[in-house]
Design a protein around this motif. Structure first.
Motif, PDB file in Angstrom:
ATOM      1  N   MET A 146       0.838  -1.191   0.000  1.00 61.68           N
ATOM      2  CA  MET A 146       0.000   0.000   0.000  1.00 61.68           C
ATOM      3  C   MET A 146       0.877   1.245   0.000  1.00 61.68           C
ATOM      4  O   MET A 146       1.459   1.609   1.019  1.00 61.68           O
ATOM      5  CB  MET A 146      -0.910  -0.010   1.228  1.00 61.68           C
ATOM      6  CG  MET A 146      -1.972   1.055   1.217  1.00 61.68           C
ATOM      7  SD  MET A 146      -3.228   0.849  -0.064  1.00 61.68           S
ATOM      8  CE  MET A 146      -4.261  -0.414   0.669  1.00 61.68           C
ATOM      9  N   ARG A 147       1.000   1.894  -1.160  1.00 63.02           N
ATOM     10  CA  ARG A 147       1.871   3.070  -1.284  1.00 63.02           C
ATOM     11  C   ARG A 147       1.078   4.374  -1.301  1.00 63.02           C
ATOM     12  O   ARG A 147       1.662   5.444  -1.416  1.00 63.02           O
ATOM     13  CB  ARG A 147       2.709   2.980  -2.554  1.00 63.02           C
ATOM     14  CG  ARG A 147       3.551   1.711  -2.605  1.00 63.02           C
ATOM     15  CD  ARG A 147       4.333   1.660  -3.895  1.00 63.02           C
ATOM     16  NE  ARG A 147       4.992   0.359  -4.006  1.00 63.02           N
ATOM     17  CZ  ARG A 147       6.187   0.167  -4.511  1.00 63.02           C
ATOM     18  NH1 ARG A 147       6.873   1.186  -4.966  1.00 63.02           N
ATOM     19  NH2 ARG A 147       6.700  -1.025  -4.590  1.00 63.02           N
ATOM     20  N   ASN A 148      -0.214   4.256  -1.201  1.00 62.33           N
ATOM     21  CA  ASN A 148      -1.079   5.428  -1.253  1.00 62.33           C
ATOM     22  C   ASN A 148      -0.792   6.355  -0.069  1.00 62.33           C
ATOM     23  O   ASN A 148      -0.798   5.932   1.082  1.00 62.33           O
ATOM     24  CB  ASN A 148      -2.536   4.943  -1.226  1.00 62.33           C
ATOM     25  CG  ASN A 148      -3.525   6.071  -1.249  1.00 62.33           C
ATOM     26  OD1 ASN A 148      -3.785   6.664  -0.212  1.00 62.33           O
ATOM     27  ND2 ASN A 148      -4.065   6.375  -2.405  1.00 62.33           N
ATOM     28  N   LYS A 149      -0.544   7.631  -0.355  1.00 65.98           N
ATOM     29  CA  LYS A 149      -0.173   8.579   0.702  1.00 65.98           C
ATOM     30  C   LYS A 149      -1.285   8.739   1.741  1.00 65.98           C
ATOM     31  O   LYS A 149      -1.008   8.846   2.940  1.00 65.98           O
ATOM     32  CB  LYS A 149       0.168   9.944   0.103  1.00 65.98           C
ATOM     33  CG  LYS A 149       0.717  10.934   1.139  1.00 65.98           C
ATOM     34  CD  LYS A 149       1.073  12.267   0.509  1.00 65.98           C
ATOM     35  CE  LYS A 149       1.771  13.183   1.516  1.00 65.98           C
ATOM     36  NZ  LYS A 149       1.005  13.384   2.763  1.00 65.98           N
ATOM     37  N   GLU A 150      -2.541   8.725   1.290  1.00 66.80           N
ATOM     38  CA  GLU A 150      -3.649   8.866   2.236  1.00 66.80           C
ATOM     39  C   GLU A 150      -3.675   7.685   3.206  1.00 66.80           C
ATOM     40  O   GLU A 150      -3.907   7.855   4.409  1.00 66.80           O
ATOM     41  CB  GLU A 150      -4.995   8.969   1.492  1.00 66.80           C
ATOM     42  CG  GLU A 150      -5.247  10.302   0.827  1.00 66.80           C
ATOM     43  CD  GLU A 150      -4.350  10.554  -0.391  1.00 66.80           C
ATOM     44  OE1 GLU A 150      -3.932   9.566  -1.042  1.00 66.80           O
ATOM     45  OE2 GLU A 150      -4.058  11.732  -0.671  1.00 66.80           O
ATOM     46  N   LEU A 152      -1.044   5.778   4.055  1.00 65.82           N
ATOM     47  CA  LEU A 152       0.137   5.848   4.917  1.00 65.82           C
ATOM     48  C   LEU A 152      -0.032   6.886   6.028  1.00 65.82           C
ATOM     49  O   LEU A 152       0.286   6.626   7.188  1.00 65.82           O
ATOM     50  CB  LEU A 152       1.380   6.158   4.081  1.00 65.82           C
ATOM     51  CG  LEU A 152       1.819   5.048   3.115  1.00 65.82           C
ATOM     52  CD1 LEU A 152       2.843   5.572   2.121  1.00 65.82           C
ATOM     53  CD2 LEU A 152       2.377   3.848   3.876  1.00 65.82           C
ATOM     54  N   ASP A 153      -0.551   8.053   5.666  1.00 69.09           N
ATOM     55  CA  ASP A 153      -0.803   9.098   6.672  1.00 69.09           C
ATOM     56  C   ASP A 153      -1.796   8.594   7.721  1.00 69.09           C
ATOM     57  O   ASP A 153      -1.606   8.786   8.930  1.00 69.09           O
ATOM     58  CB  ASP A 153      -1.353  10.366   6.011  1.00 69.09           C
ATOM     59  CG  ASP A 153      -0.303  11.097   5.176  1.00 69.09           C
ATOM     60  OD1 ASP A 153       0.895  10.840   5.378  1.00 69.09           O
ATOM     61  OD2 ASP A 153      -0.692  11.909   4.312  1.00 69.09           O
ATOM     62  N   TRP A 154      -2.860   7.946   7.241  1.00 65.78           N
ATOM     63  CA  TRP A 154      -3.896   7.426   8.137  1.00 65.78           C
ATOM     64  C   TRP A 154      -3.325   6.345   9.053  1.00 65.78           C
ATOM     65  O   TRP A 154      -3.533   6.368  10.265  1.00 65.78           O
ATOM     66  CB  TRP A 154      -5.047   6.861   7.297  1.00 65.78           C
ATOM     67  CG  TRP A 154      -6.103   6.158   8.088  1.00 65.78           C
ATOM     68  CD1 TRP A 154      -7.188   6.721   8.702  1.00 65.78           C
ATOM     69  CD2 TRP A 154      -6.177   4.756   8.367  1.00 65.78           C
ATOM     70  NE1 TRP A 154      -7.927   5.751   9.348  1.00 65.78           N
ATOM     71  CE2 TRP A 154      -7.336   4.533   9.158  1.00 65.78           C
ATOM     72  CE3 TRP A 154      -5.385   3.657   8.021  1.00 65.78           C
ATOM     73  CZ2 TRP A 154      -7.711   3.263   9.606  1.00 65.78           C
ATOM     74  CZ3 TRP A 154      -5.749   2.397   8.463  1.00 65.78           C
ATOM     75  CH2 TRP A 154      -6.896   2.210   9.251  1.00 65.78           C
ATOM     76  N   ALA A 155      -2.596   5.387   8.465  1.00 62.42           N
ATOM     77  CA  ALA A 155      -2.094   4.244   9.230  1.00 62.42           C
ATOM     78  C   ALA A 155      -1.100   4.672  10.310  1.00 62.42           C
ATOM     79  O   ALA A 155      -1.147   4.178  11.449  1.00 62.42           O
ATOM     80  CB  ALA A 155      -1.453   3.229   8.288  1.00 62.42           C
ATOM     81  N   ILE A 156      -0.194   5.578   9.966  1.00 60.81           N
ATOM     82  CA  ILE A 156       0.783   6.059  10.947  1.00 60.81           C
ATOM     83  C   ILE A 156       0.080   6.764  12.099  1.00 60.81           C
ATOM     84  O   ILE A 156       0.410   6.555  13.278  1.00 60.81           O
ATOM     85  CB  ILE A 156       1.817   6.990  10.264  1.00 60.81           C
ATOM     86  CG1 ILE A 156       2.723   6.167   9.323  1.00 60.81           C
ATOM     87  CG2 ILE A 156       2.662   7.732  11.297  1.00 60.81           C
ATOM     88  CD1 ILE A 156       3.601   6.999   8.422  1.00 60.81           C
ATOM     89  N   GLU A 157      -0.912   7.570  11.776  1.00 59.62           N
ATOM     90  CA  GLU A 157      -1.652   8.271  12.837  1.00 59.62           C
ATOM     91  C   GLU A 157      -2.406   7.278  13.729  1.00 59.62           C
ATOM     92  O   GLU A 157      -2.403   7.408  14.962  1.00 59.62           O
ATOM     93  CB  GLU A 157      -2.642   9.268  12.226  1.00 59.62           C
ATOM     94  CG  GLU A 157      -3.428  10.027  13.281  1.00 59.62           C
ATOM     95  CD  GLU A 157      -4.276  11.155  12.724  1.00 59.62           C
ATOM     96  OE1 GLU A 157      -4.845  11.908  13.522  1.00 59.62           O
ATOM     97  OE2 GLU A 157      -4.368  11.280  11.478  1.00 59.62           O
TER      98      GLU A 157
END
Length: 221
Positions: A146-150, A152-157
């Motif tokens: 999953m390289r989608n920026k949305e 990645l931002d969501w998962a890290i948060e």
């Protein structure tokens, strides 16, 4: 005797190919591999877990999650009837998160992570300094799903801001004492894999192939 369904959830952004070397007796177990999907706009982790739980098609299945996938399966468990819930290289509550993640939550520093760079790992490999970093990036490139920026931002948060305070006593936690992401000094009540790092599902797969069957079949105390 019917086979025991075993569902595997990979770590943050990873594909189910991280389980490619996991081999369970096909006469006893039936393996099912889960994959990450894009979160909906402003979707909570609980709502995402409820959606993902629909992919578990069996009653009394075994659900196994790695790293952030371990956090997700704990949330999915609320919507399922499980035989066993197992997490690997993960945490059971926010108290087990390392200090740097707790600081990142307070300061919201996680919002500064340049997740856009992960969309083109080839370029990162090209400009990486040192063989060790290049090897890590090549490994990451291979298993990155999953390289989608949305996403990645969501998962890290979601990982850093996970707010579970009380751990589920039914969780079986397998952890390496050399885990560099979630240091074992912060972890309580776990099955120790001596020398196991955060990627031990890849490089210590023989341990899992030898031990997972008896962990799954062992009757709950």
């Amino acid at each position: 005797m019917s086979k025991i369904p075993v569902y595997f959830m990979p770590g943050l952004a990873a594909s189910s190919s991280i389980f490619e070397h996991i081999a369970l007796d096909e006469a006893l177990f039936e393996i099912h591999l889960l994959e990450w999907v894009l979160p909906e706009e402003k979707e909570t982790l609980v709502a995402y877990a409820q959606r993902m739980a629909k992919n578990v098609q069996h009653e009394n299945a075994v659900l196994i999650g790695v790293s952030f996938g371990g956090v997700l399966v704990q949330e999915m468990a609320a919507f399922l009837t499980l035989r066993k819930l197992i997490i690997i290289s993960s945490v059971k509550s926010s108290a087990e998160l390392p200090r740097k993640m707790k600081i990142a939550k307070t300061t919201k520093a996680y919002k500064l992570v340049p997740t856009g760079l992960l969309q083109d790992v080839d370029k990162l490999i090209k400009y990486a300094f040192g063989d060790s970093l290049k090897k890590k990036l090549i490994l990451y490139e291979r298993f990155l799903h999953m390289r989608n920026k949305e996403y990645l931002d969501w998962a890290i948060e979601q990982m850093i801001c996970w707010d579970r305070e009380v751990e589920d006593p039914n969780v079986i936690h397998i952890h390496g004492d050399a885990d560099e992401v979630f240091p074992s000094k912060n972890i309580k009540h776990f099955i120790n894999v001596k020398g196991g790092t955060h990627i031990m599902i890849l490089n210590r797969f023989r341990w899992f192939n030898a031990n997972l069957p008896k962990i799954i079949l062992e009757e709950a105390l």
